[in-house]
Design a protein around this motif. Sequence first.
Motif, PDB file in Angstrom:
ATOM      1  N   ARG A  72       0.826  -1.246   0.078  1.00 14.66           N
ATOM      2  CA  ARG A  72      -0.064   0.020   0.114  1.00 14.66           C
ATOM      3  C   ARG A  72       0.730   1.311  -0.193  1.00 14.66           C
ATOM      4  O   ARG A  72       1.984   1.340   0.368  1.00 14.66           O
ATOM      5  N   ARG A  73       0.431   2.352  -0.617  1.00 12.54           N
ATOM      6  CA  ARG A  73       1.254   3.554  -1.026  1.00 12.54           C
ATOM      7  C   ARG A  73       1.147   4.239   0.638  1.00 12.54           C
ATOM      8  O   ARG A  73       0.387   4.519   0.959  1.00 12.54           O
ATOM      9  N   VAL A  74       2.347   4.807   1.002  1.00  9.86           N
ATOM     10  CA  VAL A  74       2.384   5.610   2.099  1.00  9.86           C
ATOM     11  C   VAL A  74       2.422   7.062   1.705  1.00  9.86           C
ATOM     12  O   VAL A  74       1.956   8.053   2.281  1.00  9.86           O
ATOM     13  N   VAL A  75       3.619   7.463   0.753  1.00 12.89           N
ATOM     14  CA  VAL A  75       4.007   8.688   0.515  1.00 12.89           C
ATOM     15  C   VAL A  75       4.796   8.887  -0.783  1.00 12.89           C
ATOM     16  O   VAL A  75       5.259   7.770  -1.306  1.00 12.89           O
ATOM     17  N   MET A  76       4.572  10.076  -1.523  1.00 15.59           N
ATOM     18  CA  MET A  76       5.383  10.256  -2.571  1.00 15.59           C
ATOM     19  C   MET A  76       6.373  11.252  -2.295  1.00 15.59           C
ATOM     20  O   MET A  76       6.217  12.169  -1.434  1.00 15.59           O
ATOM     21  N   LEU A  77       7.649  11.161  -2.428  1.00 17.52           N
ATOM     22  CA  LEU A  77       8.627  11.975  -2.070  1.00 17.52           C
ATOM     23  C   LEU A  77       9.370  12.484  -3.380  1.00 17.52           C
ATOM     24  O   LEU A  77       9.436  11.989  -4.575  1.00 17.52           O
ATOM     25  N   GLN A  78       9.792  13.726  -3.269  1.00 13.64           N
ATOM     26  CA  GLN A  78      10.504  14.328  -4.366  1.00 13.64           C
ATOM     27  C   GLN A  78      11.671  13.630  -4.613  1.00 13.64           C
ATOM     28  O   GLN A  78      12.333  12.843  -3.718  1.00 13.64           O
ATOM     29  N   ASP A  79      12.175  13.627  -5.701  1.00 10.63           N
ATOM     30  CA  ASP A  79      13.430  12.776  -6.298  1.00 10.63           C
ATOM     31  C   ASP A  79      14.757  12.955  -5.362  1.00 10.63           C
ATOM     32  O   ASP A  79      15.324  12.355  -5.016  1.00 10.63           O
ATOM     33  N   ALA A  80      14.737  14.233  -5.115  1.00 10.05           N
ATOM     34  CA  ALA A  80      16.193  14.605  -4.631  1.00 10.05           C
ATOM     35  C   ALA A  80      16.176  14.123  -2.830  1.00 10.05           C
ATOM     36  O   ALA A  80      16.808  13.748  -2.391  1.00 10.05           O
ATOM     37  N   VAL A  81      14.835  14.117  -2.361  1.00  9.66           N
ATOM     38  CA  VAL A  81      14.528  13.485  -0.952  1.00  9.66           C
ATOM     39  C   VAL A  81      14.898  12.048  -0.986  1.00  9.66           C
ATOM     40  O   VAL A  81      15.575  11.555  -0.081  1.00  9.66           O
ATOM     41  N   ALA A  82      14.338  11.436  -2.005  1.00 10.55           N
ATOM     42  CA  ALA A  82      14.480   9.910  -2.023  1.00 10.55           C
ATOM     43  C   ALA A  82      15.690   9.548  -2.260  1.00 10.55           C
ATOM     44  O   ALA A  82      16.342   8.821  -1.390  1.00 10.55           O
ATOM     45  N   VAL A  83      16.584  10.430  -3.125  1.00  7.70           N
ATOM     46  CA  VAL A  83      18.101   9.847  -3.234  1.00  7.70           C
ATOM     47  C   VAL A  83      18.851  10.131  -1.855  1.00  7.70           C
ATOM     48  O   VAL A  83      19.573   9.579  -1.735  1.00  7.70           O
ATOM     49  N   THR A  84      18.657  11.207  -1.464  1.00 11.77           N
ATOM     50  CA  THR A  84      19.289  11.627  -0.042  1.00 11.77           C
ATOM     51  C   THR A  84      19.033  10.518   1.163  1.00 11.77           C
ATOM     52  O   THR A  84      19.926  10.235   1.863  1.00 11.77           O
ATOM     53  N   LEU A  85      17.604  10.026   0.959  1.00 11.97           N
ATOM     54  CA  LEU A  85      17.161   9.324   2.083  1.00 11.97           C
ATOM     55  C   LEU A  85      17.869   7.688   1.827  1.00 11.97           C
ATOM     56  O   LEU A  85      18.308   7.211   3.060  1.00 11.97           O
ATOM     57  N   ILE A  86      17.698   7.500   0.357  1.00  8.12           N
ATOM     58  CA  ILE A  86      18.668   6.146   0.453  1.00  8.12           C
ATOM     59  C   ILE A  86      19.972   6.190   0.584  1.00  8.12           C
ATOM     60  O   ILE A  86      20.561   5.219   1.261  1.00  8.12           O
ATOM     61  N   ARG A  87      20.515   7.312   0.440  1.00  8.59           N
ATOM     62  CA  ARG A  87      21.915   7.329   0.799  1.00  8.59           C
ATOM     63  C   ARG A  87      22.218   7.079   2.322  1.00  8.59           C
ATOM     64  O   ARG A  87      23.026   6.635   2.950  1.00  8.59           O
ATOM     65  N   HIS A  88      21.072   7.805   3.054  1.00 16.55           N
ATOM     66  CA  HIS A  88      21.288   7.904   4.449  1.00 16.55           C
ATOM     67  C   HIS A  88      21.196   6.481   4.843  1.00 16.55           C
ATOM     68  O   HIS A  88      22.038   6.021   5.926  1.00 16.55           O
ATOM     69  N   PHE A  89      20.282   5.739   4.486  1.00 18.71           N
ATOM     70  CA  PHE A  89      20.079   4.245   4.960  1.00 18.71           C
ATOM     71  C   PHE A  89      21.328   3.302   4.520  1.00 18.71           C
ATOM     72  O   PHE A  89      21.778   2.568   5.395  1.00 18.71           O
ATOM     73  N   LYS A  90      21.858   3.576   3.462  1.00 23.27           N
ATOM     74  CA  LYS A  90      23.060   2.894   3.037  1.00 23.27           C
ATOM     75  C   LYS A  90      24.124   3.411   4.016  1.00 23.27           C
ATOM     76  O   LYS A  90      25.032   2.281   4.422  1.00 23.27           O
ATOM     77  N   THR A  91      24.018   4.374   4.304  1.00 24.18           N
ATOM     78  CA  THR A  91      25.303   4.762   5.376  1.00 24.18           C
ATOM     79  C   THR A  91      25.041   3.872   6.555  1.00 24.18           C
ATOM     80  O   THR A  91      25.974   3.529   7.463  1.00 24.18           O
ATOM     81  N   LYS A  92      23.897   4.235   7.235  1.00 29.10           N
ATOM     82  CA  LYS A  92      23.612   3.242   8.344  1.00 29.10           C
ATOM     83  C   LYS A  92      23.792   1.878   8.509  1.00 29.10           C
ATOM     84  O   LYS A  92      23.958   1.267   9.329  1.00 29.10           O
ATOM     85  N   CYS A  93      23.709   1.325   7.018  1.00 24.22           N
ATOM     86  CA  CYS A  93      24.056  -0.079   6.905  1.00 24.22           C
ATOM     87  C   CYS A  93      25.313  -0.421   6.664  1.00 24.22           C
ATOM     88  O   CYS A  93      25.702  -1.732   6.459  1.00 24.22           O
ATOM     89  N   GLY A  94      26.082   0.767   6.587  1.00 30.33           N
ATOM     90  CA  GLY A  94      27.466   0.130   6.309  1.00 30.33           C
ATOM     91  C   GLY A  94      27.893  -0.026   4.669  1.00 30.33           C
ATOM     92  O   GLY A  94      28.946  -0.664   4.290  1.00 30.33           O
ATOM     93  N   MET A  95      26.785   0.468   3.825  1.00 31.92           N
ATOM     94  CA  MET A  95      26.986   0.171   2.331  1.00 31.92           C
ATOM     95  C   MET A  95      27.859   1.420   1.910  1.00 31.92           C
ATOM     96  O   MET A  95      28.226   2.504   2.588  1.00 31.92           O
ATOM     97  N   ASP A  96      28.366   1.106   0.769  1.00 29.93           N
ATOM     98  CA  ASP A  96      29.025   2.273   0.035  1.00 29.93           C
ATOM     99  C   ASP A  96      27.956   3.349  -0.518  1.00 29.93           C
ATOM    100  O   ASP A  96      27.251   3.194  -1.723  1.00 29.93           O
ATOM    101  N   SER A  97      27.673   4.350   0.198  1.00 29.23           N
ATOM    102  CA  SER A  97      26.905   5.153  -0.165  1.00 29.23           C
ATOM    103  C   SER A  97      26.969   6.183  -1.629  1.00 29.23           C
ATOM    104  O   SER A  97      26.033   6.626  -1.861  1.00 29.23           O
ATOM    105  N   THR A  98      28.281   6.129  -1.832  1.00 32.54           N
ATOM    106  CA  THR A  98      28.392   6.964  -3.199  1.00 32.54           C
ATOM    107  C   THR A  98      28.479   6.184  -4.405  1.00 32.54           C
ATOM    108  O   THR A  98      28.592   6.489  -5.656  1.00 32.54           O
ATOM    109  N   ASN A  99      28.216   4.729  -4.221  1.00 25.79           N
ATOM    110  CA  ASN A  99      28.149   3.733  -5.623  1.00 25.79           C
ATOM    111  C   ASN A  99      26.585   3.101  -5.599  1.00 25.79           C
ATOM    112  O   ASN A  99      26.184   2.769  -4.802  1.00 25.79           O
TER     113      ASN A  99
END
Length: 704
Positions: A211-238
């Motif tokens: 089920r849909r929760v929210v629509m995010l602006q593209d810039a917000v989604a990109v930054t949010l995914i990078r935030h989650f990647k950083t928290k998980c120890g992934m390479d946030s720049t790749n």
Amino acid sequence: MTISSGYQSDPVTALLEAVRQVFPERPELSRLDGVDGYLRLWQNLVTASGLDEKGIARKLAPAMGLEFAQGLEDAESAALSLVPSQFCRTHKVLPLRLDQLTLVVATSNPFDESTNDQLRFMVNRPVQWVLAAPDAIEIAATVAYGREALRQAGASVSEMGIPSARGNESSIVTLGRAMLASAIEQRASDLHIQPFVGSASVRVRVDGKLRRVVMLQDAVAVTLIRHFKTKCGMDSTNSMIPQDGRMSLVLQDREFDMRVSVLPASQGERLVIRFLEQGRVRRLSGAGFSLAALQTLRRVIRRPSGMVILTGPTGCGKTSTLYGMLSELNSHSVNIITVENPVEYRIPGVSQVDVNERQGRSFAQALRSILRQDPDIVLVGEIRDAETAEIAVQASLTGHLVLSTLHTNDALTAIPRLLGLGIEPTVLADALAAVAAQRLCRTLCTECRAPVTEPYSPEELAFLQTTHNPPRYRRIGCKTCDYTGFFGRLPIVDIVEMSPALRDAVAAGESRLTTLDALREGGLKSLAASGSLRIISGDTTVHEVMEAVGPSFWPELARHYGTTFDSDPQDAIPEPMALSPAVLLMSADAGLAESLNNLLAPLGYRLLSVATREAAHATLVQDEEVVFVIGDIEDHLSLEQAQSWFLKNRAQIAWARLPSAVLVPQSLAAEHAALRDSGVMAAMFNKPVHYSELVQHIRRSRAL
């Protein structure tokens, strides 16, 4: 001093011509014409000229008939909102400001007519190029869209009713934390963030349905995914490779382990987070099994040895049932060891081994080692190859109770599948104790379900004719179940216990399902029969069981009840059709709805008309194909009432982040500025509405 148009088909040649005009005293720069590529030429100009990028761009701009790009670091939000960040990164451009109707855009390659055409179509307005170096544009775009993401995340935080950031915590961190908390509050098993029409769709899987929760602006989604990647120890720049990671969250004394997966897609990265609550005691008694099924499962796992297998597709609850079995069996006097890929829930007192193929720890290798640890009970996450099957069977014959899973459509099919993996028939007959096929169906919400009355739906009528029993309840939808009509899920199972006759047949090598089925003793003998009792008792609906069991539902049901169909159930019950995009209208004006529907239907749009904001919210939750929202301000409202109307409605629909329009009565036609100041961000159309303009606006918003 400008570049001749003849060079504009070749950016490298055109740039070199500008260099020759600007630096006639530097003949060595002409030798750069051997450089391969426009961006490489810019880099070599910096090295060969001794100037910095900014100085080169300032000198070259007049030769190209352009202005030099001033204030890259001060790009305006209104301009940034018109162009997705992904487009800017790909084409090395940056929107700077709106000069009346013209969008001023920084570029290092003003000769790229394709990008110019795409950009003008995207923003639906003239574009004016200004010159800047490519590296300067890339750095400025990263900073500008990052800043914009934080600003928009703050707006998302506000619209979703999320408390303000804590101390120095950024809006992205606050938004990410709140989204996880919201998903958990909704009982979600997974959270998805994926690109969607120039923005990003955030969805949660609740009771097996997205089920849909929210629509995010593209810039917000990109930054949010990078935030989650950083928290998980992934390479946030790749963002070019798939990545997996884990993170944890403690929320109101509940501990969650979250598995995170990031996958590059055509329009950007998509991210999925799976929630696994640790520490919660999982017992079979709380899983929703019928009493008969619960008693049978408890009986088969109380055996001192043998193999118990659960079958079914991914997501049918096999792992949860296995953990429930372990919870029933776990005690200080029993040695339990599991081998899983990966370990999902930690169970106190149970030794759990995580499979890692890269480190040489496969299912088979781990299982061999486990058997040297003197276990009483062994759980094998999945039997997926002949070697694992052979070791599991041998373990069950040497005094161990082995629990495992297998991917088959029903319980009996597990027998020919294991024989096909090379298990000797006599060995399998001795080892196998029971096989249970499982599916999950959504449970009707007890707050709003309604008794089934005539006229019956095609599914209900077919069920009545087949079983001679009517379904008990229908789904309705309310605030408790978020207007879905369902709350939670229940399992339906088909359990095959190995009777003496069935063992003899398997030992003789029998693998035909019809013969094996005839030798079964007791039980309901099919998933459809098991599900039919939950329909009759009012726990779920015909459609839910149909969807869980699949095409075999009606034949199995007819065989169990000794009836036949007058017609093919697939003919009687139409398949759900893919939905076309929809426009949601919030208005009590039936004439307006009819006029819009007549205009939109030929263009392939459905019109969904609702009268209240609560109904609008329910529609947005249930219909994920809504692409545009129209709000109709009633004619008799004053300015203050209209502002209040808008704020109340926004609270219900702002989360969807869909493009929208507001229809303004004639009495408020001069109040657009006041409405805009009160927070109206939608396009405004005065009534009487010029329908062609409104429809054109809807189509244009879809194109963007």
